[in-house]
Design an enzyme around this catalytic site. Structure first.
Site, PDB file in Angstrom:
ATOM      1  N   ASP A  43       0.849  -1.314  -0.033  1.00 49.78           N
ATOM      2  CA  ASP A  43       0.129   0.048   0.115  1.00 49.78           C
ATOM      3  C   ASP A  43       0.992   1.199  -0.115  1.00 49.78           C
ATOM      4  O   ASP A  43       0.250   2.338  -0.199  1.00 49.78           O
ATOM      5  CB  ASP A  43      -1.124   0.176   1.248  1.00 49.78           C
ATOM      6  CG  ASP A  43      -0.228  -0.141   2.575  1.00 49.78           C
ATOM      7  OD1 ASP A  43       0.952  -0.292   2.468  1.00 49.78           O
ATOM      8  OD2 ASP A  43      -1.069  -0.143   3.436  1.00 49.78           O
ATOM      9  N   LYS A 112      -1.378  -9.632   2.422  1.00 50.79           N
ATOM     10  CA  LYS A 112      -0.567  -9.175   3.739  1.00 50.79           C
ATOM     11  C   LYS A 112      -1.369  -8.393   4.463  1.00 50.79           C
ATOM     12  O   LYS A 112      -2.055  -7.440   4.031  1.00 50.79           O
ATOM     13  CB  LYS A 112       0.841  -8.250   3.260  1.00 50.79           C
ATOM     14  CG  LYS A 112       1.565  -8.284   4.515  1.00 50.79           C
ATOM     15  CD  LYS A 112       2.901  -7.767   4.079  1.00 50.79           C
ATOM     16  CE  LYS A 112       3.081  -6.332   3.378  1.00 50.79           C
ATOM     17  NZ  LYS A 112       2.734  -5.043   4.504  1.00 50.79           N
ATOM     18  N   GLU A 179       9.398  -4.976  10.343  1.00 51.57           N
ATOM     19  CA  GLU A 179      10.024  -3.540  10.011  1.00 51.57           C
ATOM     20  C   GLU A 179      10.583  -2.649  10.795  1.00 51.57           C
ATOM     21  O   GLU A 179       9.628  -2.478  12.060  1.00 51.57           O
ATOM     22  CB  GLU A 179       8.655  -2.761   9.132  1.00 51.57           C
ATOM     23  CG  GLU A 179       9.297  -1.472   8.717  1.00 51.57           C
ATOM     24  CD  GLU A 179       8.087  -0.876   7.534  1.00 51.57           C
ATOM     25  OE1 GLU A 179       8.374   0.359   6.919  1.00 51.57           O
ATOM     26  OE2 GLU A 179       7.260  -1.376   7.381  1.00 51.57           O
TER      27      GLU A 179
END
Length: 272
Positions: A43, A112, A179
């Protein structure tokens, strides 16, 4: 095309997994031609392709549109498509309907979804045959709350991340993206899980790495995160555009080399 089983096998053999984002047909073709193991239709396309301020404005329709284009460009690569903000967390029925729509209409290999709170969703989606990649650590859809900063940086936060990672695997996630967390924490999580752990800003101790196409190739970006290495410079395309502008204005383009040789006006005039 890699399968989930093959990706797990790569982890077991300690063969690193490469993953890059792609958002359209030509970038997907390039990524597949390079032999990258996985493509993420993230995204992040909201900022890199659509010019939004954040991922918050990205819709399910956006993800389906770009996911389809990527699949056409990379028919032989494992493709993961992001669930955008609002697609998960409303109600389980709606969440699963969104997931099924995204999975079916993009022909992706997996979807995801972000956050530790989606464990029940992972279980339900897995039960109906939708592979889910989990995403922990810095989750871009939540930056309005947590901000863009290192996650898992305290003892309590690190312990919670380890627990969350184990929980998403137990729920059925086929892989995990970590992340912006400390390198040693990411390495520890990778050792604890049997599924592949893909890092972005999480050091080299994970089972693989993912970077944003536009970041790593310096393509239309203004800011790069600390963890981004530039592997090529697509900004040189601006020089080509400037040269084109100059040659059009000067009359140098198109020259004879770029002009059809066929002459027709004599025939037209002879008919008058």
């Amino acid at each position: 095309m890699k399968t989930v089983s093959q990706l797990i096998d790569m982890k077991q053999k300690q063969t690193k997994i490469s993953m890059v984002t792609a958002y359209d047909f030509p970038s997907a073709k390039q990524v597949e031609a390079a032999g990258i193991d996985m493509i993420l239709v993230g995204d992040s396309l909201g900022m890199t392709v659509l010019g939004y301020e954040s991922t918050v404005q990205v819709t399910l329709a956006d993800m389906i549109h770009h996911g389809r284009a990527v699949r056409r460009g990379a028919p032989n690569t494992f493709v993961v498509v992001d669930m955008p903000i609002g697609a998960v967390g409303i109600s389980m029925t709606q969440d699963l309907n969104h997931a099924l729509k995204l999975y079916q209409e993009t022909n992706a290999n997996a979807i995801k979804a972000e956050g530790a709170h989606i464990t029940p969703f992972i279980e339900k989606a897995t039960a109906i045959g939708i592979p889910v990649v989990a995403h922990l650590g810095l989750t871009p859809q939540s930056v309005g709350v947590m901000g863009y900063k290192l996650q898992g940086a305290t003892k309590e936060a690190a312990e919670q991340l380890i627990l969350d990672a184990k929980n998403v695997e137990k729920a059925g996630a086929v892989a995990l993206v970590l992340e912006a967390i400390p390198n040693d924490l990411a390495e520890e999580i990778s050792k604890h899980l049997t599924i592949p752990v893909i890092g972005i800003g999480a050091g080299k101790g994970t089972d693989g790495q993912v970077l944003v196409y536009h970041d790593m190739l310096n393509y239309g970006i203004e800011h790069k995160a600390k963890f981004v290495k530039q592997f090529a410079d697509f900004s040189v395309g601006v020089d080509g555009l400037k040269q084109y502008d100059q040659e059009v204005k000067s009359g140098a383009f198109p020259s004879e080399e770029y002009t059809y040789k066929k002459k027709i006006m004599n025939e037209v005039n002879n008919n008058d």
